[in-house]
Design an enzyme around this catalytic site. Structure first.
Site, short mmCIF file in Angstrom:
data_model
loop_
_atom_site.label_atom_id
_atom_site.label_comp_id
_atom_site.label_asym_id
_atom_site.label_seq_id
_atom_site.Cartn_x
_atom_site.Cartn_y
_atom_site.Cartn_z
N PRO A 1 24.17 -114.29 -95.22
CA PRO A 1 24.33 -113.84 -93.84
C PRO A 1 23.17 -114.26 -92.95
O PRO A 1 23.37 -114.61 -91.79
CB PRO A 1 24.41 -112.31 -93.98
CG PRO A 1 24.99 -112.10 -95.33
CD PRO A 1 24.38 -113.19 -96.19
N TYR A 2 21.94 -114.21 -93.48
CA TYR A 2 20.79 -114.66 -92.69
C TYR A 2 20.98 -116.09 -92.21
O TYR A 2 20.81 -116.41 -91.03
CB TYR A 2 19.51 -114.54 -93.51
CG TYR A 2 18.33 -115.24 -92.87
CD1 TYR A 2 17.71 -114.69 -91.74
CD2 TYR A 2 17.84 -116.45 -93.37
CE1 TYR A 2 16.64 -115.34 -91.14
CE2 TYR A 2 16.78 -117.09 -92.78
CZ TYR A 2 16.18 -116.55 -91.66
OH TYR A 2 15.13 -117.20 -91.05
N ALA A 3 21.33 -116.97 -93.14
CA ALA A 3 21.53 -118.38 -92.79
C ALA A 3 22.64 -118.54 -91.76
O ALA A 3 22.53 -119.34 -90.82
CB ALA A 3 21.85 -119.18 -94.05
#
Length: 333
Positions: A152-154
């Site tokens: 999700p961060y990416a």
């Protein structure tokens, strides 16, 4: 240039505080934004700001507060925004994907809106090498197609890049997206590998070692990253994406060996399975960044680790992570 204002989000953080220092040295007035979230101890962010010294004015604001961001940009009237604030970390993003999306995507949108409304001339967005996912083709080039972020961060960082392009398309506000590759150095966040490994090796405690040691990262010393940011600020005149890496990947196994040499102590490895969301490798192609903005990293891993360990010996032992014993508070770094 002297006296012009730059707004730096995430100014109390690792890269933010180093960037603020560099901007002040160049004669800019720096207005900082940070919400001092509890991702790690607030006292460390306050110490970072003390290290910056005079010349920075920091407002405690959450970037998801669109009205507050709008008021601040209108009041500060910055010529440029350096947007570094974000919820960081691959593994925590898997646990809190909605929160990461809110901060990293919605927060970026508020800043872009305020920048357009108040006629900010340049916008620099901190992206990440994680947007490339597990691409088999290396080194990673900015024009590579088919990004498939694996955390999700990416995904939020790729979304931020797309939003930046949209605002460039609609309003022609010059915007550079800077893909950072595993930045390390003095003041590095204590949860990141080099800081965490150094702390554990120094204390003689087991180092969590995920996978077989063949995963590799393109480590970049913070001084080189900040140099790239300054060059991007100077050249920002359209929408463009740039890799800011070291272009010299190192395996996890080799990193630990190099750290042992820098510290002068052998690591106790706690071998564990690979972690979900972690990419197998990162490797920056610097052709575009070198030719277009003059970016050229100069600090080798051995030299960078030596400088980090010197800093850690003075200040790192003061840090306390949840569940750890040291309870001293940092003073200055």
């Amino acid at each position: 240039m002297n006296g012009q204002t730059i707004l730096v989000t995430g100014a109390a953080g690792f890269i933010g505080s180093h960037s603020a220092e560099a901007l002040i040295d160049l004669g800019y007035k720096v207005v900082g934004v940070d919400n001092f979230c509890d991702f790690y101890d607030r006292s460390w962010k306050e110490m970072n700001l003390k290290s910056v010294g005079p010349g920075i004015d920091v407002e405690e604001i959450d970037i998801t507060d669109g009205a507050a961001i709008d008021r601040l940009v209108g009041k500060a009237k910055p010529v440029a925004i350096l947007h570094l604030a974000a919820m960081a970390g691959v593994r925590p993003s898997i646990e809190q994907p909605a929160y990461y999306a809110r901060v990293n995507v919605e927060g970026t949108t508020h800043l872009l809106q305020a920048a357009v409304k108040h006629k900010v001339k340049k916008f620099l967005f901190a992206s990440s090498s994680s947007v490339y996912g597990n691409m088999s083709k290396v080194p990673f080039q900015e024009e590579d197609a088919g990004y498939e972020p694996v955390s999700p961060y990416a995904a939020t960082k790729r979304a931020g890049e797309l939003l930046c392009y949209t605002f460039w398309h609609l309003y022609k506000m010059p915007t550079f997206c800077l893909r950072f590759f595993t930045v390390y150095g003095p003041r590095q966040r204590p949860d990141l590998a080099i800081h965490k490994f150094t702390r554990l090796i120094t204390r003689g405690e087991p180092v969590p070692f995920f996978g077989d040691g063949t995963t590799s990262r393109d480590y970049t010393f913070v001084e080189d990253t900040v140099s790239g940011i300054m060059k991007a600020l100077e050249h920002c005149d359209r929408y463009r994406v740039y890799n800011l890496g070291g272009s010299d990947p190192v395996t996890l196994k080799d990193l630990v060996e190099e750290l042992q040499r820098a510290i002068g102590k052998t690591a106790i490895l706690d071998k564990r399975p690979s972690q979900p969301g972690d990419v197998e490798r990162t490797f920056a192609d610097l052709t575009r960044a070198s030719s277009e903005i003059g970016y050229k990293p100069s600090v080798s891993l051995a030299e960078g680790l030596k400088r980090f360990v010197e800093w850690f010996k003075q200040y790192g032992h003061l840090y306390k992570l949840p569940g750890e014993q040291s309870a001293e508070k940092p003073t200055v770094a």
